[in-house]
Design an enzyme around this catalytic site. Sequence first.
Site, PDB file in Angstrom:
ATOM      1  N   SER A   1     -55.845  33.734 -21.936  1.00 52.27           N
ATOM      2  CA  SER A   1     -56.441  33.463 -20.611  1.00 52.27           C
ATOM      3  C   SER A   1     -55.369  33.539 -19.538  1.00 52.27           C
ATOM      4  O   SER A   1     -54.296  34.096 -19.743  1.00 52.27           O
ATOM      5  CB  SER A   1     -57.058  32.059 -20.610  1.00 52.27           C
TER       6      SER A   1
ATOM      7  N   ASN B   1     -49.196  25.349 -30.925  1.00 52.95           N
ATOM      8  CA  ASN B   1     -48.783  25.814 -32.272  1.00 52.95           C
ATOM      9  C   ASN B   1     -47.645  26.796 -32.091  1.00 52.95           C
ATOM     10  O   ASN B   1     -47.481  27.363 -31.012  1.00 52.95           O
ATOM     11  CB  ASN B   1     -49.965  26.522 -32.959  1.00 52.95           C
TER      12      ASN B   1
ATOM     13  N   HIS C   1     -58.026  27.455 -34.810  1.00 53.88           N
ATOM     14  CA  HIS C   1     -58.450  26.809 -33.559  1.00 53.88           C
ATOM     15  C   HIS C   1     -58.475  25.284 -33.681  1.00 53.88           C
ATOM     16  O   HIS C   1     -58.284  24.567 -32.695  1.00 53.88           O
ATOM     17  CB  HIS C   1     -59.832  27.360 -33.159  1.00 53.88           C
TER      18      HIS C   1
HETATM   19  N1  HPA Z   1     -51.977  32.872 -29.781  1.00 53.13           N
HETATM   20  C1  HPA Z   1     -52.874  33.157 -28.811  1.00 53.13           C
HETATM   21  N2  HPA Z   1     -53.568  32.238 -28.164  1.00 53.13           N
HETATM   22  C2  HPA Z   1     -53.374  30.954 -28.486  1.00 53.13           C
HETATM   23  C3  HPA Z   1     -52.460  30.573 -29.493  1.00 53.13           C
HETATM   24  C4  HPA Z   1     -51.726  31.588 -30.157  1.00 53.13           C
HETATM   25  O1  HPA Z   1     -50.902  31.337 -31.063  1.00 53.13           O
HETATM   26  N3  HPA Z   1     -52.501  29.221 -29.553  1.00 53.13           N
HETATM   27  C5  HPA Z   1     -53.410  28.807 -28.631  1.00 53.13           C
HETATM   28  N4  HPA Z   1     -53.935  29.849 -27.981  1.00 53.13           N
END
Ligand code: HPA
Length: 274
Positions: free
Chosen positions: A213, A236, A248
Site C-alpha cells: 500500500s 515481520n 497474515h
Molecule cells: N511483504 C509485503 N507486505 C507486507 C509484509 C511483507 O513481508 N508484511 C506486512 N505487509
Amino acid sequence: MSSTYEKLQKSLASIRKVTDFKPEIGITLGSGLGGLAEKIDKVCEISYKDIEGFPVSTVSGHDGRFIFGTLSGKRVVVMSGRVHFYEGYRMEEVVTPVRIMGLLGAKTVLLTNAAGGINLDFKPGDLMMITDHISLFVQNPLLGQNADELGPRFPDMSTVYDRRLQEKIRQAAAATGFDIKEGVYVQLTGPSYETPAEIRMLRKIGADAAGMSTVVEAIAANHMGLRVAGISCITNMAAGILDQPLNHEEVKATADMVKEKFEELVMEFIKIIE
Ligand code: HPA
C-alpha cells in the site's frame, strides 16, 4: 471537468450530505493498526458503502469507514480500512479515499502500514518513518487523463515525505521515548508475499521495508499538494531472512503488540504538527 474530478465531486457530495466537518489532517491506518480510531473524540462516521462511487474494502482486519473527530486537539479524518490494488480495484479507486481527504479540507496526510523488514538492522515490532519510496513495481495512480483540478501532469516527487513532518516524527519519537527507524518503503502489488530472491533484489536497490500500500496514495496526495508523512510498522522480517514462512496472522499479531506504542507516537505527532 476531468472524469476523475467529476467522480470525486459525487463522492464528496454524498459525504457533505452527512457532515460539513473540515479535517486538518487525514490519517490512513494500516493492517492491525485500526485501534487508533478508538482514541478519536468522534463527531461522525461514514461507511464507504454509503459514499457514492466509493470502493469498498474486503480484506480481513480492515473495516472501511471514515471517522471524523478530534485527536490530540486537531480535527482529523481517519480512514479505517483502506482499499488495496490486490483486491481487484483500479489504482484510481485505490487513491480515491486519500484524494477525498484532501478535498474535504485536509492539508496533511499521515499514511501508515504494516510492512516486512528488508533492512537487517530492523526487527519485528519496530516502527519505521518513511523517508522515501520506490514505486517501480506498481502502476502509477496518475495514469490516464490528468485531473488538472488536482495537480499537474508531471508532478515532482523529490520530497514526497515532507521534511518538516519527518522532523516532527523524530521529535514525537523523542518525546515518547520510542526508538524510531527510518527508511525507504517499496510497494508491491501483493497479495502474495515476496520471494527471498525478490527481497534480496529489493535490498540491493535501496528498499528497507516492503508492503502492499501507501506509495500510490503518497503519489496521489503529493500530486494534489498535500503534505505527506508515513510510518510503517515492521510486522515481520521479509521473506528469506528468517527460516520461516510469512502469514497474515503474524502481521496482525505483531501490529497488535505494537499498537500502543504506535498510537502514542501518532498522537504525539498529531499534537505537535502545525
Ligand atoms: N511483504 C509485503 N507486505 C507486507 C509484509 C511483507 O513481508 N508484511 C506486512 N505487509
